[in-house]
Enzyme design. Sequence first.
Site, PDB file in Angstrom:
ATOM      1  N   SER A 127       1.795   6.850  -1.961  1.00 29.05           N
ATOM      2  CA  SER A 127       0.957   8.042  -2.103  1.00 29.05           C
ATOM      3  C   SER A 127       1.495   8.977  -3.163  1.00 29.05           C
ATOM      4  CB  SER A 127       0.951   8.848  -0.794  1.00 29.05           C
ATOM      5  OG  SER A 127       0.405   8.116   0.234  1.00 29.05           O
ATOM      6  N   HIS A 148      -3.664   2.123  -5.083  1.00 29.19           N
ATOM      7  CA  HIS A 148      -3.636   3.197  -4.081  1.00 29.19           C
ATOM      8  C   HIS A 148      -4.970   3.286  -3.350  1.00 29.19           C
ATOM      9  CE1 HIS A 148      -3.306   7.659  -2.955  1.00 29.19           C
ATOM     10  NE2 HIS A 148      -2.608   6.951  -2.111  1.00 29.19           N
ATOM     11  N   GLU A 160      -7.449   3.648  -6.544  1.00 28.35           N
ATOM     12  CA  GLU A 160      -6.821   4.101  -7.789  1.00 28.35           C
ATOM     13  C   GLU A 160      -5.934   2.964  -8.309  1.00 28.35           C
ATOM     14  OE1 GLU A 160      -6.461   8.939  -7.262  1.00 28.35           O
ATOM     15  OE2 GLU A 160      -4.873   7.728  -6.391  1.00 28.35           O
ATOM     16  N   ASN A 198      -4.348  12.546  -4.693  1.00 29.33           N
ATOM     17  CA  ASN A 198      -3.313  13.287  -3.962  1.00 29.33           C
ATOM     18  C   ASN A 198      -2.759  14.474  -4.733  1.00 29.33           C
ATOM     19  OD1 ASN A 198      -3.551  11.816  -1.673  1.00 29.33           O
ATOM     20  ND2 ASN A 198      -1.812  10.481  -2.070  1.00 29.33           N
TER      21      ASN A 198
HETATM   22  N1  CAA Z   1     -12.989   1.080  10.527  1.00 29.72           N
HETATM   23  C1  CAA Z   1     -14.269   0.731  10.347  1.00 29.72           C
HETATM   24  N2  CAA Z   1     -15.275   1.613  10.306  1.00 29.72           N
HETATM   25  C2  CAA Z   1     -14.960   2.903  10.504  1.00 29.72           C
HETATM   26  C3  CAA Z   1     -13.641   3.354  10.699  1.00 29.72           C
HETATM   27  C4  CAA Z   1     -12.626   2.373  10.714  1.00 29.72           C
HETATM   28  N3  CAA Z   1     -11.338   2.685  10.890  1.00 29.72           N
HETATM   29  N4  CAA Z   1     -13.645   4.705  10.836  1.00 29.72           N
HETATM   30  C5  CAA Z   1     -14.921   5.097  10.699  1.00 29.72           C
HETATM   31  N5  CAA Z   1     -15.709   4.014  10.519  1.00 29.72           N
HETATM   32  C6  CAA Z   1     -17.154   3.996  10.309  1.00 29.72           C
HETATM   33  C7  CAA Z   1     -17.888   4.261  11.612  1.00 29.72           C
HETATM   34  O1  CAA Z   1     -18.139   3.060  12.316  1.00 29.72           O
HETATM   35  C8  CAA Z   1     -19.169   4.900  11.127  1.00 29.72           C
HETATM   36  O2  CAA Z   1     -20.080   3.910  10.736  1.00 29.72           O
HETATM   37  P1  CAA Z   1     -21.661   4.182  10.811  1.00 29.72           P
HETATM   38  O3  CAA Z   1     -21.970   5.081   9.659  1.00 29.72           O
HETATM   39  O4  CAA Z   1     -22.271   2.840  10.676  1.00 29.72           O
HETATM   40  O5  CAA Z   1     -21.887   4.811  12.150  1.00 29.72           O
HETATM   41  C9  CAA Z   1     -18.735   5.653   9.869  1.00 29.72           C
HETATM   42  O6  CAA Z   1     -17.508   5.076   9.438  1.00 29.72           O
HETATM   43  C10 CAA Z   1     -18.503   7.123  10.167  1.00 29.72           C
HETATM   44  O7  CAA Z   1     -17.551   7.229  11.216  1.00 29.72           O
HETATM   45  P2  CAA Z   1     -17.678   8.206  12.471  1.00 29.72           P
HETATM   46  O8  CAA Z   1     -19.111   8.390  12.824  1.00 29.72           O
HETATM   47  O9  CAA Z   1     -16.725   7.724  13.528  1.00 29.72           O
HETATM   48  O10 CAA Z   1     -17.024   9.557  12.000  1.00 29.72           O
HETATM   49  P3  CAA Z   1     -17.260  10.416  10.711  1.00 29.72           P
HETATM   50  O11 CAA Z   1     -18.671  10.431  10.267  1.00 29.72           O
HETATM   51  O12 CAA Z   1     -16.565  11.686  11.021  1.00 29.72           O
HETATM   52  O13 CAA Z   1     -16.420   9.641   9.592  1.00 29.72           O
HETATM   53  C11 CAA Z   1     -14.432   9.400   8.370  1.00 29.72           C
HETATM   54  C12 CAA Z   1     -15.074   9.347   9.745  1.00 29.72           C
HETATM   55  C13 CAA Z   1     -15.005   8.289   7.487  1.00 29.72           C
HETATM   56  C14 CAA Z   1     -12.950   9.170   8.594  1.00 29.72           C
HETATM   57  C15 CAA Z   1     -14.737  10.803   7.732  1.00 29.72           C
HETATM   58  O14 CAA Z   1     -14.380  11.832   8.630  1.00 29.72           O
HETATM   59  C16 CAA Z   1     -14.005  11.031   6.431  1.00 29.72           C
HETATM   60  O15 CAA Z   1     -14.422  10.556   5.383  1.00 29.72           O
HETATM   61  N6  CAA Z   1     -12.893  11.812   6.486  1.00 29.72           N
HETATM   62  C17 CAA Z   1     -12.085  12.114   5.317  1.00 29.72           C
HETATM   63  C18 CAA Z   1     -11.160  10.957   5.063  1.00 29.72           C
HETATM   64  C19 CAA Z   1     -10.322  11.183   3.832  1.00 29.72           C
HETATM   65  O16 CAA Z   1     -10.386  12.182   3.144  1.00 29.72           O
HETATM   66  N7  CAA Z   1      -9.480  10.179   3.542  1.00 29.72           N
HETATM   67  C20 CAA Z   1      -8.558  10.231   2.458  1.00 29.72           C
HETATM   68  C21 CAA Z   1      -7.223  10.711   2.979  1.00 29.72           C
HETATM   69  S1  CAA Z   1      -6.035  10.838   1.697  1.00 29.72           S
HETATM   70  C22 CAA Z   1      -5.446   9.306   1.533  1.00 29.72           C
HETATM   71  O17 CAA Z   1      -5.777   8.379   2.211  1.00 29.72           O
HETATM   72  C23 CAA Z   1      -4.463   9.108   0.430  1.00 29.72           C
HETATM   73  C24 CAA Z   1      -3.030   9.319   0.697  1.00 29.72           C
HETATM   74  O18 CAA Z   1      -2.232   8.737  -0.026  1.00 29.72           O
HETATM   75  C25 CAA Z   1      -2.512  10.224   1.753  1.00 29.72           C
HETATM   76  P1  NAD Z   2       2.848   3.684   8.615  1.00 26.47           P
HETATM   77  O1  NAD Z   2       4.052   4.406   9.079  1.00 26.47           O
HETATM   78  O2  NAD Z   2       1.609   3.708   9.423  1.00 26.47           O
HETATM   79  O3  NAD Z   2       3.230   2.127   8.392  1.00 26.47           O
HETATM   80  C1  NAD Z   2       4.353   1.702   7.705  1.00 26.47           C
HETATM   81  C2  NAD Z   2       4.758   0.346   8.275  1.00 26.47           C
HETATM   82  O4  NAD Z   2       5.746  -0.220   7.409  1.00 26.47           O
HETATM   83  C3  NAD Z   2       5.394   0.431   9.680  1.00 26.47           C
HETATM   84  O5  NAD Z   2       4.677  -0.418  10.557  1.00 26.47           O
HETATM   85  C4  NAD Z   2       6.829  -0.062   9.471  1.00 26.47           C
HETATM   86  O6  NAD Z   2       7.335  -0.816  10.554  1.00 26.47           O
HETATM   87  C5  NAD Z   2       6.676  -0.919   8.218  1.00 26.47           C
HETATM   88  N1  NAD Z   2       7.890  -1.096   7.453  1.00 26.47           N
HETATM   89  C6  NAD Z   2       8.832  -0.173   7.149  1.00 26.47           C
HETATM   90  N2  NAD Z   2       9.795  -0.732   6.372  1.00 26.47           N
HETATM   91  C7  NAD Z   2       9.443  -2.037   6.179  1.00 26.47           C
HETATM   92  C8  NAD Z   2      10.007  -3.131   5.467  1.00 26.47           C
HETATM   93  N3  NAD Z   2      11.149  -3.000   4.780  1.00 26.47           N
HETATM   94  N4  NAD Z   2       9.367  -4.310   5.485  1.00 26.47           N
HETATM   95  C9  NAD Z   2       8.218  -4.473   6.174  1.00 26.47           C
HETATM   96  N5  NAD Z   2       7.629  -3.472   6.876  1.00 26.47           N
HETATM   97  C10 NAD Z   2       8.231  -2.268   6.880  1.00 26.47           C
HETATM   98  O7  NAD Z   2       2.561   4.209   7.128  1.00 26.47           O
HETATM   99  P2  NAD Z   2       1.162   4.275   6.332  1.00 26.47           P
HETATM  100  O8  NAD Z   2       0.505   5.563   6.626  1.00 26.47           O
HETATM  101  O9  NAD Z   2       0.437   2.988   6.508  1.00 26.47           O
HETATM  102  O10 NAD Z   2       1.709   4.384   4.833  1.00 26.47           O
HETATM  103  C11 NAD Z   2       2.217   3.267   4.164  1.00 26.47           C
HETATM  104  C12 NAD Z   2       2.271   3.553   2.681  1.00 26.47           C
HETATM  105  O11 NAD Z   2       0.953   3.851   2.204  1.00 26.47           O
HETATM  106  C13 NAD Z   2       3.150   4.737   2.283  1.00 26.47           C
HETATM  107  O12 NAD Z   2       3.737   4.477   1.039  1.00 26.47           O
HETATM  108  C14 NAD Z   2       2.141   5.872   2.207  1.00 26.47           C
HETATM  109  O13 NAD Z   2       2.575   6.899   1.359  1.00 26.47           O
HETATM  110  C15 NAD Z   2       0.945   5.153   1.615  1.00 26.47           C
HETATM  111  N6  NAD Z   2      -0.363   5.750   1.907  1.00 26.47           N
HETATM  112  C16 NAD Z   2      -0.591   6.379   3.086  1.00 26.47           C
HETATM  113  C17 NAD Z   2      -1.852   6.913   3.334  1.00 26.47           C
HETATM  114  C18 NAD Z   2      -2.177   7.609   4.631  1.00 26.47           C
HETATM  115  O14 NAD Z   2      -3.237   8.232   4.724  1.00 26.47           O
HETATM  116  N7  NAD Z   2      -1.347   7.519   5.648  1.00 26.47           N
HETATM  117  C19 NAD Z   2      -2.877   6.760   2.375  1.00 26.47           C
HETATM  118  C20 NAD Z   2      -2.601   6.068   1.177  1.00 26.47           C
HETATM  119  C21 NAD Z   2      -1.329   5.577   0.947  1.00 26.47           C
END
Ligand code: CAA
Ligand code: NAD
Length: 292
Positions: A127, A148, A160, A198
């Site tokens: 991330s 990503h 990405e 991010n």
């Molecule tokens: N697997 C399969 N389908 C899923 C699912 C999953 N894990 N989660 C949700 N769905 C599906 C549902 O079945 C539903 O399908 P239908 O349209 O056919 O009913 C649809 O997605 C919508 O789900 P919900 O009705 O349960 O709930 P919602 O409308 O609130 O949507 C959400 C859920 C898609 C998670 C929505 O809230 C959302 O887009 N949230 C923002 C998520 C976001 O910003 N993600 C990025 C995070 S940052 C990141 O990931 C990067 C990083 O590195 C940290």
């Molecule tokens: P998580 O904690 O849910 O899962 C990580 C997994 O990696 C755990 O099950 C752990 O046992 C395993 N692990 C740790 N060290 C290991 C090794 N040496 N070999 C094999 N397995 C090992 O974490 P996550 O949220 O799935 O995030 C994983 C990666 O994806 C991170 O780099 C995170 O920054 C990135 N990411 C996270 C998100 C998010 O929304 N959480 C979104 C995009 C990218």
Amino acid sequence: MSAAIKNVTVIGSGLMGAGIAQVAAQTGHIVTMVDIDEMAVNKAEKRIGDSIKRVAKKKFGDDGDGAAEFISGSISRLGTSTDAVAAVGSADLVVEAIVENLNVKKKLFAELDKAAPSHTIFASNTSSLSITAIADATTRKDRFGGLHFFNPVPVMKLLEVVRIPETSQETYESMCDWGKAMGKVTVECKDTPGFIVNRLLIPYTLEAIRLLERGDASARDIDTAMKLGAGYPMGPIELSDYVGLDTSKFIIDGWHKSFPDVELFKPSPMLEKLVVKIAETTEETLATMNDW
Ligand code: CAA
Ligand code: NAD
């Protein structure tokens, strides 16, 4: 023409790894999902089973036979392992989604570099870490990049694709083609902190936590405001939790260390406290479970 990717090894079966493995299997790839923790693999299989049913329902509606075939076909293409070195033997692509820690990622890739065939492309789903810094652990920087994904992977359409200066054009094209084969829309970004999403999203969610910290508004009102006032599907507080408070903390701590003068990357005391509290609660829960 870029080489087609058929065999995919996903390392890490947490929130992200499970989702990436699921979508790869759904889209016809032969997948091995690996984790050091067997319990994590078992949990991932359960999560994938639940998620794939939701995907099938959406894709096939009332066509029960079509849905059943889609589910069983996908599951049959998805294997699991706890041995990463053995699991990369026939991989065209390795996607790493383990803990957000540079040294742990480097150690893993250094081992895999010796074990994987020379054509295998390595990618990290990090991330916030530098792809160049991770790739430094290998001798294949021309076959290294960032892939990503976004949580939840089966739903979020974006991928990405990050190239470092050494990433070859062929590797870059293979990664983009694979992203499209996974049903994602790809965007290209240089290897910069947080890439595109991010870099914007993490400071935004941290600013929301700071609003809460100052007592300017309640968590509920902050989330309601951004959902109804800005059209976000989730409010920033809920989103921080959804991403994982520990992941958010790792990201901001890392950026603060590298860029101490950037105000937006300053750690939040409230986030620190919450992560410590969650860790303590988990410890307590585990201790209670051990007592049983
Ligand atoms: N697997 C399969 N389908 C899923 C699912 C999953 N894990 N989660 C949700 N769905 C599906 C549902 O079945 C539903 O399908 P239908 O349209 O056919 O009913 C649809 O997605 C919508 O789900 P919900 O009705 O349960 O709930 P919602 O409308 O609130 O949507 C959400 C859920 C898609 C998670 C929505 O809230 C959302 O887009 N949230 C923002 C998520 C976001 O910003 N993600 C990025 C995070 S940052 C990141 O990931 C990067 C990083 O590195 C940290
Ligand atoms: P998580 O904690 O849910 O899962 C990580 C997994 O990696 C755990 O099950 C752990 O046992 C395993 N692990 C740790 N060290 C290991 C090794 N040496 N070999 C094999 N397995 C090992 O974490 P996550 O949220 O799935 O995030 C994983 C990666 O994806 C991170 O780099 C995170 O920054 C990135 N990411 C996270 C998100 C998010 O929304 N959480 C979104 C995009 C990218």
